[in-house]
Enzyme design. Structure first.
Site, PDB file in Angstrom:
ATOM      1  N   HIS A 220       4.532  16.045 -10.855  1.00  0.00           N
ATOM      2  CA  HIS A 220       5.923  15.917 -11.338  1.00  0.00           C
ATOM      3  C   HIS A 220       6.103  16.407 -12.773  1.00  0.00           C
ATOM      4  O   HIS A 220       7.238  16.546 -13.236  1.00  0.00           O
ATOM      5  CB  HIS A 220       6.392  14.458 -11.266  1.00  0.00           C
TER       6      HIS A 220
ATOM      7  N   HIS B 279       6.008  13.081  -2.185  1.00  0.00           N
ATOM      8  CA  HIS B 279       7.090  13.466  -3.097  1.00  0.00           C
ATOM      9  C   HIS B 279       7.049  14.981  -3.344  1.00  0.00           C
ATOM     10  O   HIS B 279       5.975  15.589  -3.327  1.00  0.00           O
ATOM     11  CB  HIS B 279       6.928  12.740  -4.434  1.00  0.00           C
TER      12      HIS B 279
ATOM     13  N   ASP C  28       1.481  15.671  -1.004  1.00  0.00           N
ATOM     14  CA  ASP C  28       2.017  14.389  -1.481  1.00  0.00           C
ATOM     15  C   ASP C  28       3.404  14.152  -0.864  1.00  0.00           C
ATOM     16  O   ASP C  28       4.140  15.099  -0.594  1.00  0.00           O
ATOM     17  CB  ASP C  28       2.130  14.446  -3.009  1.00  0.00           C
TER      18      ASP C  28
ATOM     19  N   ASP D 122       0.424   9.387  -0.322  1.00  0.00           N
ATOM     20  CA  ASP D 122       1.482   8.385  -0.255  1.00  0.00           C
ATOM     21  C   ASP D 122       2.429   8.578   0.932  1.00  0.00           C
ATOM     22  O   ASP D 122       3.422   7.851   1.054  1.00  0.00           O
ATOM     23  CB  ASP D 122       2.245   8.275  -1.586  1.00  0.00           C
TER      24      ASP D 122
HETATM   25 ZN   LIG Z   1       3.780  10.956  -4.584  1.00  0.00          ZN
END
Ligand SMILES: [Zn+2]
Length: 304
Positions: free
Chosen positions: A120, A158, A156, A243
């Site tokens: 991120h 996200h 991931d 995740d």
């Molecule tokens: Zn994540």
């Protein structure tokens, strides 16, 4: 395969109750101890250089994060430092560069077990628990070393907004991300495909909440692997976040460790066909300790 790991990754601490907590490093340590006990090789990482970091991050940003050394700071509503965080984040970036270079030089798959995560972090902004964008820094290092084409696959749950931002206009780095959508951080729609000469070199694969092993397998078989084959990378780097696991407390996917093993096995086979097995993986998310352990064991099982 080679593992890169250090007990020092437990030294970056976050506020009580934060999901990206030092206990994750205890999982990494247990995985490394077991791997070594079975005859596996584990190397201690060396820190990234300022030159490594500066291929992705702005000078002003590097100065701002370096200035957090020695104290605690809040960088965004989710992202915190402790006195050691800058140093440990530089070590995480260094571990990832080392993994990528080792895989390139030897064709031996390499897994870096690091925290804080990185995907991120944007060139000029910390966010989502991430300080330095480990995988982007590693991809940039391989490019600077002379590799023509590097692929990054982000599994991931996200969207890897920071990695996307680092290479959005760059046709030499293919960025592929599968992620829950709509969800944090809000980016990663299918029509985000890169811009300028980078157009067509960002591939976003948004998935609805509730996706299973079969849903992911279909997307990887039908979209990810063919995109890698078309790109013909000289190395494949993987943002190995776990995740999307059903037990993960943050997201809403329903994957199992066997599902992750299937995806990583497919990427490993692709690396064998396309780039002399130059495959390096780095941890990102994964916030349920038991599931994280299972997923890491499953990953090691398929790339060993
Ligand atoms: Zn994540």
């Amino acid at each position: 395969m080679l593992l890169i790991s250090s007990p020092r990754f437990g030294e970056h601490t976050t506020p009580p109750g934060h999901p990206e907590r030092p206990e994750r490093a205890a999982v990494f340590d247990a995985v490394a101890v077991d791997f070594e006990a079975r005859g596996g090789r584990v190397l201690e990482p060396i820190p990234a250089t300022r030159e490594d970091l500066a291929r992705v991050h702005t000078a002003a940003y590097l100065d701002r994060i370096a200035a957090t050394a020695g104290h605690a700071a809040m960088l965004d509503p989710d992202t915190f430092t402790s006195p050691e965080s800058h140093e440990i984040a530089v070590l995480a970036a260094g571990a990832t560069v080392m993994a990528a270079r080792h895989a390139r030089d030897t064709g031996e798959p390499t897994l870096a077990l690091v925290r804080p995560p990185g995907h991120h972090a944007e060139p000029g902004r910390a966010m989502g628990f991430c300080l330095y964008n480990n995988i982007a820094i590693a991809a940039a290092a391989l490019r600077a070393d002379g590799l023509a084409r590097v692929a990054i696959v982000d599994i991931d749950v996200h969207h890897g907004n920071g990695t996307q931002a680092a290479f959005y206009t760059d046709p030499s780095v293919l960025f592929i991300s599968s992620h829950q959508y709509p969800y944090y951080p809000g980016t990663g729609a299918a029509d985000e495909v890169g811009s300028g000469s980078g157009r067509g070199f960002t591939l976003n694969l948004p998935l609805e909440a509730g996706a299973t092993d079969d849903d992911y397998a279909r997307v990887y078989d039908e979209r990810v692997i063919p995109a890698l084959e078309a790109f013909k990378p000289d190395a494949i780097l993987v943002s190995a976040g776990y995740d999307a696991h059903a037990q993960d407390p943050l997201a809403g996917m329903r994957m199992t460790s066997a599902g992750f093993a299937h995806l990583i096995s497919g990427l490993s086979d692709a690396a064998g066909r396309l780039c002399q097995r130059r495959l390096a993986l780095v941890t990102e998310g994964g916030y349920h300790a038991g599931a994280l352990r299972e997923c890491l064991d499953a990953t090691i099982g398929v790339i060993s």
